[in-house]
Design an enzyme around this catalytic site. Sequence first.
Site, PDB file in Angstrom:
ATOM      1  N   LYS A 131       0.959  -1.086   0.144  1.00  0.00           N
ATOM      2  CA  LYS A 131      -0.060   0.024   0.178  1.00  0.00           C
ATOM      3  C   LYS A 131       0.771   1.279  -0.154  1.00  0.00           C
ATOM      4  CE  LYS A 131      -4.159   1.735   2.252  1.00  0.00           C
ATOM      5  NZ  LYS A 131      -5.460   1.675   3.084  1.00  0.00           N
ATOM      6  N   GLU A 162     -19.594  -6.315   9.995  1.00  0.00           N
ATOM      7  CA  GLU A 162     -20.519  -5.260  11.020  1.00  0.00           C
ATOM      8  C   GLU A 162     -21.750  -6.292  11.508  1.00  0.00           C
ATOM      9  OE1 GLU A 162     -19.098  -2.811   7.534  1.00  0.00           O
ATOM     10  OE2 GLU A 162     -19.723  -4.823   7.642  1.00  0.00           O
ATOM     11  N   ARG A 168     -25.664  -2.277   7.228  1.00  0.00           N
ATOM     12  CA  ARG A 168     -25.399  -3.513   6.972  1.00  0.00           C
ATOM     13  C   ARG A 168     -25.801  -4.888   7.958  1.00  0.00           C
ATOM     14  NH1 ARG A 168     -19.732  -3.680   3.785  1.00  0.00           N
ATOM     15  NH2 ARG A 168     -20.842  -4.993   2.399  1.00  0.00           N
TER      16      ARG A 168
END
Length: 642
Positions: free
Chosen positions: A290, A377, A405
């Site tokens: 990253k 979640e 969600r």
Amino acid sequence: MIFHKIPETRPETPLLDSIDCPVQLRELSSATLPQLAKELREYLLYSVGQSGGHFGAGLGVVELTIALHYVFNTPEDRLIWDVGHQAYPHKILTGRREKMTTIRQKDGLAAFPRRSESEYDTFGVGHSSTSIGAALGMAIAAKQKGEDRKAVAVIGDGALTAGMAFEAMTHAGDSCADLLVVLNDNDMAISENVGGLSNYLARLLSSKSYNSLRDNSKKILHDLPPVYELAKKTEEHLLKGMTTPGTMFEELGFNYIGPIDGHNIELLTETLANMKSLSGPQFLHIVTKKGKGFSPAEADPIGYHAINKLPNQNERKDTAPKPSSPKYSAVFGQWICDMAAQDNRLSGITPAMREGSDLIAFSEKYPDRYFDVAIAEQHAVTLAAGMACEGLKPVVAIYSTFLQRAYDQLIHDVAIQDLDVLFAIDRAGLVGEDGPTHAGSFDLAYLRCIPGMVIMAPSNENETRLMLSTGYLHNGPAAVRYPRGTGSGVEVSTHLDPIKIGQAKTLLTGNQVAILAYGSMVEPARKVAEENNYTLIDMRFVKPIDEATILDAQQNHELLVTIEENSVMAGAGSAVNEFLNSQFLTTNIINLGLPDYYIEHGKPVNMLKECGLDSEGIENAIEKALKAFSTNSQAKISVISN
């Protein structure tokens, strides 16, 4: 090449400038692709520096993006990006290069892939872990329609932690659809597996000769079950299982290849080209870094997940920035540490939002009571329910848009069982440049209909702390929803005492009009009330509502005005309407809130203005209502959404 500074002027990118669509990219010789990657990375640094936005993830997939568009016939072959943080290079290569400086701005490019923006954006995203399911749906559709095209899902290792990603993979293995899943692993935990041997194995396992031998062997040995099973186990566990981490994906029905170096563009294109010719579910595991190519982002990938735009010369001449009020998330972060010190039953839960929800200090002070469940979640909410069953006091720190969600778990696992779970709901209301996928537009509506919920909307930083204590000490499920950014700058108390549940607060007493404001709308309503001598009530509680205060306001004012930064349909204002109707009262009332369409990305102040939720819009709506009601001799309830 490693860059150490974001370029302030547009870099020279002659090769990149020659590409306005992937068709032109595919006309290049493979030898030019490393130079293209260099130019694309440098242009990405420049454009995000001009606009601000997601940063590190895009830098990490420069080579992968080029390789995918080079090998696959996009957009005929479907390319689906998960979340979209990593899709900036994709946008640059698909005809939007010169518009990149407008990204996340009003009328500019969206922060995430969007179907209406480009034919190359085959699936709109914003929430994570949807790519595999969407790509599988497209692959199945191609099969049913008899179309010869591929579907490719690019998913990060963080997004792979969500249950729906595995649900999709389980189905994909059973469907035998032509689907390629590319796992972009930038955690670096398996970097020791990336090297000559691993890359050689990738070439071998994806090659036509190996897979031809594999398929022919299956046909020959299929009528000899004992020998066939022995050969199958030998391949899985000796050739693959001992050298790669892909046995799990093989068990799900995928042909696993990797891990390979995701920054080796020659290897990527060769491996992808080989895998393109294979049928059935394929899984390519690549390892990337990253922030690749920009040294500060490589050193701090979390800090450089996104950046603000570089200041221009005029901005640099300004004086030093004024000290700002604490963000609402910081108020929560301090509160949870303070409450945890007082009550050892407290546990903090987050679905991969430690930094965003400001749980860093809590995670360091109370590591045994801090639970980051990754992008899951649904599990976060049920985990909290299980803890509450055993006498703990869980606090779920979650963004409004992400709580959507876990709605089933919120109802079935927490509310029906009346469990002690506090939901600290961040990013309520309009959040700005990330647009409608990240806006907290619906939480008051979807929470209000759940029996037993206590729902609070603080109007400032101190109210946030008071309500967090109130919800925590309440016996049952409770939610405190607060906006992104800072508040009005009021002093925040240090105590942990609760306030009375269901009690509003009258801030200004006036005539003719009573404004019943919720949360972030108290401050823009204050100016209108002060200038026009209106009554202003900070409602504080969405559920239970302060019925006595509402009745008093109805009896002593010509017009009631409810204001909320939430969907006006089924929101807090609807609760006031329902109560008045239950009392068989007719009154002049207007409900102001978010309209019945999605508010596009832009600056929050401009988004609120568009919705008529700034002071000017509120005042105009009230004046319009007073004129309308004055010409109507019969009082009535009227719902108005600006």
